[in-house]
Design an enzyme around this catalytic site. Structure first.
Site, PDB file in Angstrom:
ATOM      1  N   GLY A   1      -2.525   2.293  -4.189  1.00 30.13           N
ATOM      2  CA  GLY A   1      -1.863   3.735  -4.413  1.00 30.13           C
ATOM      3  C   GLY A   1      -1.985   4.270  -2.926  1.00 30.13           C
ATOM      4  O   GLY A   1      -1.579   3.497  -2.094  1.00 30.13           O
TER       5      GLY A   1
ATOM      6  N   VAL B   1       0.886  -1.178   0.197  1.00 32.13           N
ATOM      7  CA  VAL B   1      -0.294   0.156   0.017  1.00 32.13           C
ATOM      8  C   VAL B   1       0.819   1.186  -0.010  1.00 32.13           C
ATOM      9  O   VAL B   1       1.965   1.235   0.528  1.00 32.13           O
ATOM     10  CB  VAL B   1      -1.080   0.054   1.302  1.00 32.13           C
ATOM     11  CG1 VAL B   1      -1.682   1.205   1.239  1.00 32.13           C
ATOM     12  CG2 VAL B   1      -1.668  -1.433   1.298  1.00 32.13           C
ATOM     13  N   CYS B   2       0.389   2.386  -0.682  1.00 30.41           N
ATOM     14  CA  CYS B   2       1.249   3.484  -0.961  1.00 30.41           C
ATOM     15  C   CYS B   2       2.844   3.171  -0.870  1.00 30.41           C
ATOM     16  O   CYS B   2       3.134   2.777  -1.961  1.00 30.41           O
ATOM     17  CB  CYS B   2       1.055   4.193   0.634  1.00 30.41           C
ATOM     18  SG  CYS B   2       1.325   5.955   0.727  1.00 30.41           S
ATOM     19  N   THR B   3       3.447   3.982  -0.455  1.00 25.79           N
ATOM     20  CA  THR B   3       5.030   3.732  -0.660  1.00 25.79           C
ATOM     21  C   THR B   3       5.572   2.461  -0.174  1.00 25.79           C
ATOM     22  O   THR B   3       6.920   2.249  -0.337  1.00 25.79           O
ATOM     23  CB  THR B   3       6.075   5.109   0.115  1.00 25.79           C
ATOM     24  OG1 THR B   3       5.444   5.106   1.406  1.00 25.79           O
ATOM     25  CG2 THR B   3       5.431   6.428  -0.501  1.00 25.79           C
ATOM     26  N   GLY B   4       4.859   1.577   0.422  1.00 24.29           N
ATOM     27  CA  GLY B   4       5.199   0.331   0.785  1.00 24.29           C
ATOM     28  C   GLY B   4       5.622  -0.502  -0.593  1.00 24.29           C
ATOM     29  O   GLY B   4       6.696  -1.361  -0.482  1.00 24.29           O
TER      30      GLY B   4
END
Length: 232
Positions: free
Chosen positions: A153, A103-106
């Protein structure tokens, strides 16, 4: 028919964005017949970016493998990428996981662990341009699915990604029931959830805020990628 058992491992690291973690945790906890662990280097409480800590349920040594690996994001991702034990665990578990997710910048953490070479991937819009550092193809979508890689995202996309994964594993009917149970029926008060719709002034204000909170983060990430052997 009894659902197949699943082991789900979420990476937990300091300064994680808690909703990146807790959004999909809430959804995937309803897969049924699943063991879910929040995995960190130790069992000490881990501070989040929301000002409270989360207690891990397992250490890296406790979880050598998982059916689903999920890596959330946050301002702590650079520290996670810099930590050899963290990246080694992500690489090891992700190598054999049935589903490798973020998720996200993961997704940048997955990339640093060598798990996104040749894959399309999503990321928070403000850091999506950094994915090619790790051999990934950035895609501007809320949920990106490429073979067994599912990448969401920014932040709230974790709920959408988890529902999509639930449908792939347990079927659409089960995923719809989970969505109903959570009353996930968002009607945001503003149409400002993407840079394209938020407007120039809001985007610039956000970027100024991030520059104060994490100065030089792109350069830091490039240095970390080079340290891990990525040419960019």
């Amino acid at each position: 028919m009894t659902a197949e058992p699943l082991r789900i491992a979420f990476l937990l690291f300091p300064d994680v964005t808690q909703l990146d973690l807790t959004g999909p945790v809430q959804v995937l906890s309803r897969l049924g017949n699943a063991r879910l662990d929040l995995v960190a280097a130790t069992l000490e409480p881990v501070p989040t970016d929301a000002g409270f800590s989360i207690v891990p349920t397992a250490t890296f040594a406790d979880v050598p493998a998982a059916d689903i690996l999920c890596v959330p994001g946050g301002f702590g991702t650079h520290r996670a990428i810099a930590d050899d034990a963290t990246i080694d665990w992500v690489a090891r578990v992700g190598a054999d996981a049935r589903w490798v997710t973020s998720v996200c910048t993961g997704s940048l953490v997955l990339g640093a662990a060598g798990l996104l070479r040749g894959y399309k991937a999503g990321c928070h819009w403000a850091q999506r341009h950094m994915l090619p550092l790790f051999g990934a193809e950035p895609v501007a979508e809320r949920v990106v699915i490429d073979r067994n890689r599912l990448t969401g995202g920014g932040v709230t996309a974790g709920i959408d990604f988890a529902l999509r994964l639930t449908a792939l594993i347990r079927g659409e009917a089960h995923a719809r029931m989970v969505q109903l149970a959570l009353e996930y029926d968002p009607i945001p008060p503003f149409d400002a959830g993407s840079p394209e719709r938020a407007g120039v002034a809001v985007v610039e204000a956000y970027e100024r805020r991030v520059a104060q909170l994490a100065p030089g983060r792109d350069d830091q990430l490039r240095a970390l990628a080079a340290r891990r052997g990525f040419a960019g």
